[in-house]
Design a protein around this motif. Structure first.
Motif, mmCIF file in Angstrom:
data_model
loop_
_atom_site.group_PDB
_atom_site.id
_atom_site.type_symbol
_atom_site.label_atom_id
_atom_site.label_comp_id
_atom_site.label_asym_id
_atom_site.label_seq_id
_atom_site.Cartn_x
_atom_site.Cartn_y
_atom_site.Cartn_z
ATOM 1 N N LEU A 1 -6.622 78.496 -5.695
ATOM 2 C CA LEU A 1 -5.914 78.172 -6.940
ATOM 3 C C LEU A 1 -6.688 77.177 -7.794
ATOM 4 N N LEU A 2 -7.410 76.257 -7.165
ATOM 5 C CA LEU A 2 -8.228 75.325 -7.944
ATOM 6 C C LEU A 2 -9.322 76.076 -8.695
ATOM 7 N N ALA A 3 -9.922 77.076 -8.048
ATOM 8 C CA ALA A 3 -11.007 77.841 -8.659
ATOM 9 C C ALA A 3 -10.496 78.874 -9.658
ATOM 10 N N ARG A 4 -9.362 79.477 -9.353
ATOM 11 C CA ARG A 4 -8.798 80.564 -10.164
ATOM 12 C C ARG A 4 -7.279 80.386 -10.248
ATOM 13 N N PRO A 5 -6.805 79.620 -11.214
ATOM 14 C CA PRO A 5 -5.380 79.279 -11.257
ATOM 15 C C PRO A 5 -4.435 80.422 -11.626
ATOM 16 N N ASP A 6 -4.945 81.519 -12.192
ATOM 17 C CA ASP A 6 -4.061 82.647 -12.476
ATOM 18 C C ASP A 6 -3.865 83.459 -11.200
ATOM 19 N N ALA A 7 -2.607 83.720 -10.868
ATOM 20 C CA ALA A 7 -2.270 84.405 -9.626
ATOM 21 C C ALA A 7 -1.003 85.219 -9.841
ATOM 22 N N VAL A 8 -0.488 85.773 -8.758
ATOM 23 C CA VAL A 8 0.773 86.508 -8.779
ATOM 24 C C VAL A 8 1.583 86.025 -7.586
ATOM 25 N N VAL A 9 2.886 85.815 -7.793
ATOM 26 C CA VAL A 9 3.770 85.544 -6.661
ATOM 27 C C VAL A 9 4.779 86.673 -6.564
ATOM 28 N N ASN A 10 5.126 86.997 -5.341
ATOM 29 C CA ASN A 10 6.212 87.933 -5.116
ATOM 30 C C ASN A 10 7.413 87.085 -4.740
ATOM 31 N N TRP A 11 8.422 87.124 -5.604
ATOM 32 C CA TRP A 11 9.643 86.343 -5.430
ATOM 33 C C TRP A 11 10.790 87.316 -5.307
ATOM 34 N N LYS A 12 11.354 87.426 -4.107
ATOM 35 C CA LYS A 12 12.501 88.296 -3.844
ATOM 36 C C LYS A 12 12.228 89.729 -4.273
ATOM 37 N N GLY A 13 11.021 90.216 -3.979
ATOM 38 C CA GLY A 13 10.667 91.602 -4.247
ATOM 39 C C GLY A 13 10.062 91.857 -5.609
ATOM 40 N N GLU A 14 9.996 90.846 -6.477
ATOM 41 C CA GLU A 14 9.439 91.024 -7.824
ATOM 42 C C GLU A 14 8.084 90.324 -7.931
ATOM 43 N N ASP A 15 7.082 91.047 -8.423
ATOM 44 C CA ASP A 15 5.770 90.461 -8.674
ATOM 45 C C ASP A 15 5.786 89.749 -10.023
ATOM 46 N N ILE A 16 5.401 88.484 -10.020
ATOM 47 C CA ILE A 16 5.458 87.659 -11.221
ATOM 48 C C ILE A 16 4.093 87.019 -11.444
ATOM 49 N N PRO A 17 3.462 87.278 -12.598
ATOM 50 C CA PRO A 17 2.191 86.609 -12.897
ATOM 51 C C PRO A 17 2.433 85.134 -13.170
ATOM 52 N N VAL A 18 1.617 84.284 -12.563
ATOM 53 C CA VAL A 18 1.798 82.838 -12.687
ATOM 54 C C VAL A 18 0.464 82.146 -12.944
ATOM 55 N N THR A 19 0.574 80.914 -13.399
ATOM 56 C CA THR A 19 -0.571 80.018 -13.503
ATOM 57 C C THR A 19 -0.234 78.774 -12.696
ATOM 58 N N ALA A 20 -1.216 78.307 -11.927
ATOM 59 C CA ALA A 20 -1.021 77.144 -11.068
ATOM 60 C C ALA A 20 -1.730 75.938 -11.659
ATOM 61 N N ARG A 21 -1.116 74.775 -11.435
ATOM 62 C CA ARG A 21 -1.727 73.524 -11.880
ATOM 63 C C ARG A 21 -1.552 72.490 -10.781
ATOM 64 N N LEU A 22 -2.672 71.874 -10.364
ATOM 65 C CA LEU A 22 -2.641 70.810 -9.366
ATOM 66 C C LEU A 22 -1.973 69.589 -9.984
ATOM 67 N N LEU A 23 -1.011 69.025 -9.267
ATOM 68 C CA LEU A 23 -0.318 67.837 -9.764
ATOM 69 C C LEU A 23 -1.057 66.578 -9.316
ATOM 70 N N THR A 24 -1.155 65.615 -10.225
ATOM 71 C CA THR A 24 -1.851 64.361 -9.935
ATOM 72 C C THR A 24 -1.045 63.189 -10.496
ATOM 73 N N GLY A 25 -1.433 61.998 -10.080
ATOM 74 C CA GLY A 25 -0.881 60.776 -10.652
ATOM 75 C C GLY A 25 0.627 60.655 -10.518
ATOM 76 N N GLU A 26 1.237 60.118 -11.584
ATOM 77 C CA GLU A 26 2.673 59.872 -11.587
ATOM 78 C C GLU A 26 3.480 61.159 -11.450
ATOM 79 N N GLU A 27 2.977 62.221 -12.073
ATOM 80 C CA GLU A 27 3.690 63.502 -11.964
ATOM 81 C C GLU A 27 3.741 63.948 -10.504
ATOM 82 N N ARG A 28 2.614 63.824 -9.799
ATOM 83 C CA ARG A 28 2.585 64.197 -8.385
ATOM 84 C C ARG A 28 3.545 63.322 -7.586
#
Length: 175
Positions: A101-128
């Motif tokens: 995900l760090l190298a290629r943040p665009d991915a797909v998750v399967n949530w309850k049988g549905e494929d959903i295109p997603v983008t991942a972001r590493l959380l840092t600092g106060e947000e993390r």
């Protein structure tokens, strides 16, 4: 709930950390495939997704069943998403999917049988830090995992992304 507390206690042990990475993902993948994306065994205790991300070096699609913490009123819809925790069951190395995900943040998750295109972001600092507190309230054994390792456990926020012209590019279909 007594059953949840028992699972939390067991999942915090070193024996579980040694055995689980070999057993749970294999069982999850098999059941997920057999049920055409409708059932994820580990999701009977914690919400879960199957993450499909391209390998950081190989570029090949990698499918990884993961526990997740849903965010928003209806996960998978606009404005909502999930938190993925790179705990690796409290083992010393970061799990491979986090490097992907760090190298290629665009991915797909399967949530309850549905494929959903997603983008991942590493959380840092106060947000993390804020999300980490929520994660610990959601599943306390993560504190045991963090205490066991020298690395900071990676947290990712994944959100639905708009796919041009329909399904996610390179998306994976269930079944």
């Amino acid at each position: 709930m007594p059953g949840v507390r028992l699972v939390q206690r067991v999942s915090s042990t070193r024996t579980f950390a040694r055995a689980a990475p070999h057993l749970i993902p294999a069982l999850d993948r098999a059941v997920h495939r057999l049920t055409r994306g409708k059932v994820l065994l580990s999701a009977q205790m914690l919400p879960g997704v199957v993450l499909t991300a391209r390998g950081a070096r190989s570029g090949l699609e990698r499918r990884t069943p993961l526990a997740c913490m849903p965010e928003g009123a209806a996960p998978g819809e606009a404005g909502s998403g999930w938190i993925l925790v790179g705990s690796n069951f409290g083992r010393s190395d970061h799990p491979a999917w986090t490097a992907n995900l760090l190298a290629r943040p665009d991915a797909v998750v399967n949530w309850k049988g549905e494929d959903i295109p997603v983008t991942a972001r590493l959380l840092t600092g106060e947000e993390r830090e804020a999300v980490w507190k929520a994660v610990l309230a959601f599943w306390p054994p993560y504190a045991t995992y963090q205490a066991r390792v020298d690395r900071e456990i990676r947290l990712f926020r994944i959100v639905r992304r708009a796919a041009p012209g329909g399904p996610a590019e390179g998306g994976v279909r269930s079944g």
